[in-house]
Every structure is written in C-alpha cells, then in structure tokens.
Design a protein around this motif. Structure first.
Motif, PDB file in Angstrom:
ATOM      1  N   ARG A 267     -20.417   2.224 -14.045  1.00 51.85           N
ATOM      2  CA  ARG A 267     -19.167   2.975 -14.158  1.00 51.85           C
ATOM      3  C   ARG A 267     -18.203   2.667 -13.022  1.00 51.85           C
ATOM      4  O   ARG A 267     -17.022   2.367 -13.254  1.00 51.85           O
ATOM      5  N   PHE A 268     -18.683   2.754 -11.766  1.00 50.40           N
ATOM      6  CA  PHE A 268     -17.775   2.590 -10.628  1.00 50.40           C
ATOM      7  C   PHE A 268     -17.168   1.186 -10.540  1.00 50.40           C
ATOM      8  O   PHE A 268     -15.953   1.062 -10.349  1.00 50.40           O
ATOM      9  N   PRO A 269     -17.965   0.092 -10.660  1.00 50.40           N
ATOM     10  CA  PRO A 269     -17.331  -1.238 -10.589  1.00 50.40           C
ATOM     11  C   PRO A 269     -16.282  -1.472 -11.679  1.00 50.40           C
ATOM     12  O   PRO A 269     -15.220  -2.040 -11.416  1.00 50.40           O
ATOM     13  N   LEU A 270     -16.577  -1.028 -12.898  1.00 49.93           N
ATOM     14  CA  LEU A 270     -15.612  -1.218 -13.981  1.00 49.93           C
ATOM     15  C   LEU A 270     -14.380  -0.323 -13.797  1.00 49.93           C
ATOM     16  O   LEU A 270     -13.252  -0.736 -14.087  1.00 49.93           O
ATOM     17  N   ALA A 271     -14.608   0.914 -13.321  1.00 52.59           N
ATOM     18  CA  ALA A 271     -13.472   1.810 -13.076  1.00 52.59           C
ATOM     19  C   ALA A 271     -12.599   1.291 -11.945  1.00 52.59           C
ATOM     20  O   ALA A 271     -11.367   1.371 -12.003  1.00 52.59           O
ATOM     21  N   LEU A 272     -13.221   0.738 -10.892  1.00 51.08           N
ATOM     22  CA  LEU A 272     -12.463   0.224  -9.762  1.00 51.08           C
ATOM     23  C   LEU A 272     -11.559  -0.934 -10.194  1.00 51.08           C
ATOM     24  O   LEU A 272     -10.413  -1.032  -9.742  1.00 51.08           O
ATOM     25  N   ARG A 273     -12.059  -1.776 -11.069  1.00 49.97           N
ATOM     26  CA  ARG A 273     -11.225  -2.885 -11.563  1.00 49.97           C
ATOM     27  C   ARG A 273     -10.008  -2.359 -12.308  1.00 49.97           C
ATOM     28  O   ARG A 273      -8.919  -2.919 -12.198  1.00 49.97           O
ATOM     29  N   ALA A 274     -10.168  -1.283 -13.060  1.00 49.71           N
ATOM     30  CA  ALA A 274      -9.034  -0.713 -13.784  1.00 49.71           C
ATOM     31  C   ALA A 274      -8.079   0.032 -12.856  1.00 49.71           C
ATOM     32  O   ALA A 274      -6.877   0.121 -13.128  1.00 49.71           O
ATOM     33  N   MET A 275      -8.613   0.567 -11.731  1.00 46.99           N
ATOM     34  CA  MET A 275      -7.785   1.363 -10.817  1.00 46.99           C
ATOM     35  C   MET A 275      -6.938   0.519  -9.877  1.00 46.99           C
ATOM     36  O   MET A 275      -5.876   0.959  -9.440  1.00 46.99           O
ATOM     37  N   LEU A 276      -7.397  -0.674  -9.529  1.00 47.44           N
ATOM     38  CA  LEU A 276      -6.803  -1.426  -8.426  1.00 47.44           C
ATOM     39  C   LEU A 276      -5.296  -1.661  -8.558  1.00 47.44           C
ATOM     40  O   LEU A 276      -4.565  -1.465  -7.578  1.00 47.44           O
ATOM     41  N   PRO A 277      -4.767  -2.101  -9.710  1.00 51.65           N
ATOM     42  CA  PRO A 277      -3.312  -2.379  -9.769  1.00 51.65           C
ATOM     43  C   PRO A 277      -2.453  -1.166  -9.429  1.00 51.65           C
ATOM     44  O   PRO A 277      -1.568  -1.238  -8.565  1.00 51.65           O
ATOM     45  N   ILE A 278      -2.701  -0.049 -10.089  1.00 51.15           N
ATOM     46  CA  ILE A 278      -1.871   1.132  -9.837  1.00 51.15           C
ATOM     47  C   ILE A 278      -2.214   1.766  -8.495  1.00 51.15           C
ATOM     48  O   ILE A 278      -1.365   2.377  -7.837  1.00 51.15           O
ATOM     49  N   LEU A 279      -3.466   1.595  -8.042  1.00 43.37           N
ATOM     50  CA  LEU A 279      -3.843   2.121  -6.729  1.00 43.37           C
ATOM     51  C   LEU A 279      -3.113   1.379  -5.617  1.00 43.37           C
ATOM     52  O   LEU A 279      -2.690   1.989  -4.624  1.00 43.37           O
ATOM     53  N   ALA A 280      -2.937   0.076  -5.777  1.00 41.60           N
ATOM     54  CA  ALA A 280      -2.181  -0.693  -4.784  1.00 41.60           C
ATOM     55  C   ALA A 280      -0.737  -0.211  -4.713  1.00 41.60           C
ATOM     56  O   ALA A 280      -0.163  -0.087  -3.617  1.00 41.60           O
ATOM     57  N   ASN A 281      -0.139   0.076  -5.860  1.00 38.60           N
ATOM     58  CA  ASN A 281       1.236   0.602  -5.867  1.00 38.60           C
ATOM     59  C   ASN A 281       1.307   1.954  -5.160  1.00 38.60           C
ATOM     60  O   ASN A 281       2.272   2.236  -4.432  1.00 38.60           O
ATOM     61  N   GLN A 282       0.305   2.786  -5.373  1.00 36.25           N
ATOM     62  CA  GLN A 282       0.298   4.097  -4.725  1.00 36.25           C
ATOM     63  C   GLN A 282       0.147   3.967  -3.225  1.00 36.25           C
ATOM     64  O   GLN A 282       0.768   4.712  -2.457  1.00 36.25           O
ATOM     65  N   TYR A 283      -0.654   3.004  -2.773  1.00 41.66           N
ATOM     66  CA  TYR A 283      -0.819   2.784  -1.336  1.00 41.66           C
ATOM     67  C   TYR A 283       0.490   2.323  -0.706  1.00 41.66           C
ATOM     68  O   TYR A 283       0.847   2.749   0.399  1.00 41.66           O
ATOM     69  N   VAL A 284       1.202   1.445  -1.383  1.00 46.16           N
ATOM     70  CA  VAL A 284       2.509   0.992  -0.878  1.00 46.16           C
ATOM     71  C   VAL A 284       3.456   2.181  -0.756  1.00 46.16           C
ATOM     72  O   VAL A 284       4.185   2.331   0.238  1.00 46.16           O
ATOM     73  N   TRP A 285       3.454   3.047  -1.756  1.00 46.17           N
ATOM     74  CA  TRP A 285       4.338   4.218  -1.725  1.00 46.17           C
ATOM     75  C   TRP A 285       3.964   5.142  -0.574  1.00 46.17           C
ATOM     76  O   TRP A 285       4.847   5.691   0.107  1.00 46.17           O
ATOM     77  N   LEU A 286       2.662   5.340  -0.330  1.00 46.95           N
ATOM     78  CA  LEU A 286       2.243   6.233   0.750  1.00 46.95           C
ATOM     79  C   LEU A 286       2.618   5.670   2.114  1.00 46.95           C
ATOM     80  O   LEU A 286       2.957   6.425   3.030  1.00 46.95           O
ATOM     81  N   ILE A 287       2.564   4.346   2.274  1.00 51.01           N
ATOM     82  CA  ILE A 287       2.996   3.746   3.541  1.00 51.01           C
ATOM     83  C   ILE A 287       4.479   4.023   3.762  1.00 51.01           C
ATOM     84  O   ILE A 287       4.917   4.356   4.871  1.00 51.01           O
ATOM     85  N   LYS A 288       5.274   3.900   2.721  1.00 52.91           N
ATOM     86  CA  LYS A 288       6.708   4.198   2.846  1.00 52.91           C
ATOM     87  C   LYS A 288       6.946   5.688   3.084  1.00 52.91           C
ATOM     88  O   LYS A 288       7.960   6.071   3.678  1.00 52.91           O
ATOM     89  N   ALA A 289       6.025   6.541   2.627  1.00 57.22           N
ATOM     90  CA  ALA A 289       6.197   7.986   2.780  1.00 57.22           C
ATOM     91  C   ALA A 289       6.053   8.432   4.223  1.00 57.22           C
ATOM     92  O   ALA A 289       6.371   9.580   4.553  1.00 57.22           O
TER      93      ALA A 289
END
Length: 311
Positions: A267-289
C-alpha cells in the motif's frame, strides 16, 4: 545618472557593505546592528530555509497522521480526521499565524513562566536545554546524526557490497555504531571548557538565562505552517492510499502477508508514487508560505529584503 550622483543619490551594490543599523529578532548566525547588508541577506536566506525545512517536516508528520486517520477502518478516527481537515484547511494561513502569535504573546511573563520537565514557556518564547558546544562541535554532531540515519540505509541498498541485502544487518549496525562514535567524539572535542555539557534554562531576576530560546515569532509561524499544511497533506495522503487498487491489497492478503507487510510492501509504496507529484507542489507552496512571517515580524529573507528597500 550624473545629476543624481551630484546630489549624492547613487545606485549600485555598494550598500551591501554598509552597516545596517538595525537588529533581527531571529538568527541562526551571530548578528549585530553593525553587520553589513550582505550578511543580513545571508541570515534571511538561512532563516527561510530553516523555517521551511522544519515546517515541511512538521506538516508532513501531521498530514501523515491525519491521512492515515482518514483512511482508517475506525469510524471515530475518520470523523476526527475529517473535522480537522474541514476546519484548518478553510481558515486562511495569515489568520492562523496571527492567532497563534496572539496566543503566545498572552502567555505569562518570564517571572511566571510555565515549567515543564526542564522547559520554560513564557510570552518571550520557549526555552529549551541546549548543549554547550562550539560551532565546529555542533556542526560535527549534526553531521554524525545525519550519518547515523543515512549510512545504515545506504549500506543496506548499495551494490558495492557483495553480500545479499537480507544479510546485511550486522554491516548496517556497524555503520550506525561508527556514526554514533563520531557523535560522541564531536561532543567530547567540541565541548565548551569549564561549563556543564547541558545548559539548562533558569529564571534569574526578571528574565530567563541559559538554554536555547525559540522566539515567539518562529514558534507561531511554525505551528501555523504545520497545522495548515498538515490539513492539505492529509488529503493528499488519503488520495494516495485511495489510489491503490483493492485487488492488489487482496492479492497480498491471499499470499499470507501480515497487515504490516501489506502496508509497508504494497500500500505505502504504491500510494507514495501517486502522492509525489501533488506533494511536491504542496511543498513548494509551503516554502513560499514562510513569507507570512512578515505580519508578526519574523526575520525571513522577504522581511529583510523589504526592510533593506525601505532603508
């Protein structure tokens, strides 16, 4: 340009080497009002990167817990996770920053500071026990801690070692022991002479002396980033686990995998692959925050730049 120069109004980068004349309320590097502007710019960049890094870690921890609660089979956990997301995701970050800063500034003064297991909490910030180490000793300790985490992982995955990965437990343990020995050596060599190893905060007069002070501005923006970002990351985690096919989980169960093995291997490896693109965008937004800290006076790169322009 010549007319402006005749009036003493010039442009260029000479100002970088002039004294600022003002102080910053938070700095990981030594800072005084006599330091030049280029040094303050460096302080601002390091403050922003430090706040962003710690904020991302805190938001990820909170978001992971919330996301797992949202996908749990427990009805109460799912309800609590949904309430958390619905409340904190819909309150603007700037409002949360101001709210937590107001809470911190209304804590008791230092003479009535709240004491908790060696920690002191007052309206001037949180005081933590610190190590009496030199700059080089502290840097060596941080490197050793990073090595203690990264070295066993690298030894377990590298192809430079001939033995199978499953039988590298002793090698990985040896790498951890070497890193731990490096940490002990850094503490022994970098310890400040004629001073206790641990500097405990203590009330002296009307102020707190000793220990490490975490300012209220840093605490407020960090808590707000962790809570607000955790609500968004919680939904990302939930979506990632929902993206894992039910058939793959059932296949793992039919092979006799335990619930933990099903989670960690499927579950976790497959979920992480699906999460990474939008998670990277969220990290960029939090750095700007991190720029939200300017509303409460946190000395990040944006605030130092704005003050420099004004001066």
């Amino acid at each position: 340009r010549r007319n402006l120069a005749d009036q003493g109004i010039t442009s260029g980068f000479d100002f970088l080497f002039k004294s600022t004349g003002w102080d910053v309320n938070f700095s990981l590097l030594p800072a005084t009002a006599n330091d030049p502007y280029w040094w303050y710019f460096l302080i601002g960049i390091i403050n922003t990167l430090f706040l962003g890094s710690v904020g991302l870690i805190l938001a990820t921890i909170v978001g992971t817990i919330v996301g797992l609660a949202r996908t749990s089979s427990n009805d109460l956990a799912r309800l609590l996770g949904r309430i958390y997301v619905d409340i904190f995701r819909n309150i603007p970050l700037i409002l949360q920053v101001i709210f937590w800063y107001a809470v911190i500034t209304r804590l008791p003064p230092p003479r009535n500071a709240i004491e908790m297991s060696g920690l002191l909490l007052s309206n001037r910030g949180l005081y933590l026990p610190s190590l009496n180490l030199t700059g080089a000793g502290l840097a060596g300790l941080l490197v050793a801690i990073f090595a203690a985490i990264a070295l066993p992982i690298w030894l377990g995955r590298t192809k430079l070692i001939a033995s199978p990965r499953e039988s590298r437990g002793t090698i990985r343990l040896g790498g951890f022991a070497v890193a731990l020995a490096g940490a002990v050596l850094a503490i022994a060599l970098g310890r400040v002479a004629d001073a206790p190893l641990i500097d405990m905060p203590a009330l002296q007069g009307l102020n707190v002396r000793g220990g490490l002070r975490v300012t209220g501005e840093f605490t407020a923006i960090l808590v707000a980033m962790g809570i607000y970002g955790g609500a968004y990351i919680g939904e990302i985690v939930r979506g990632g686990f929902k993206a894992v096919g039910k058939g793959q989980v059932e296949a793992a169960q039919s092979l006799g995998l335990t619930p933990w093995m099903t989670f960690s291997r499927i579950r976790f490896p497959l979920a992480l692959r699906a999460m990474l693109p939008i998670l990277a965008n969220q990290y960029v937004w939090l750095i700007k925050a991190t720029t939200m800290g300017i509303v409460i006076g946190f000395s990040d790169f944006f605030m130092i730049t704005a003050l420099t322009i004004n001066h």
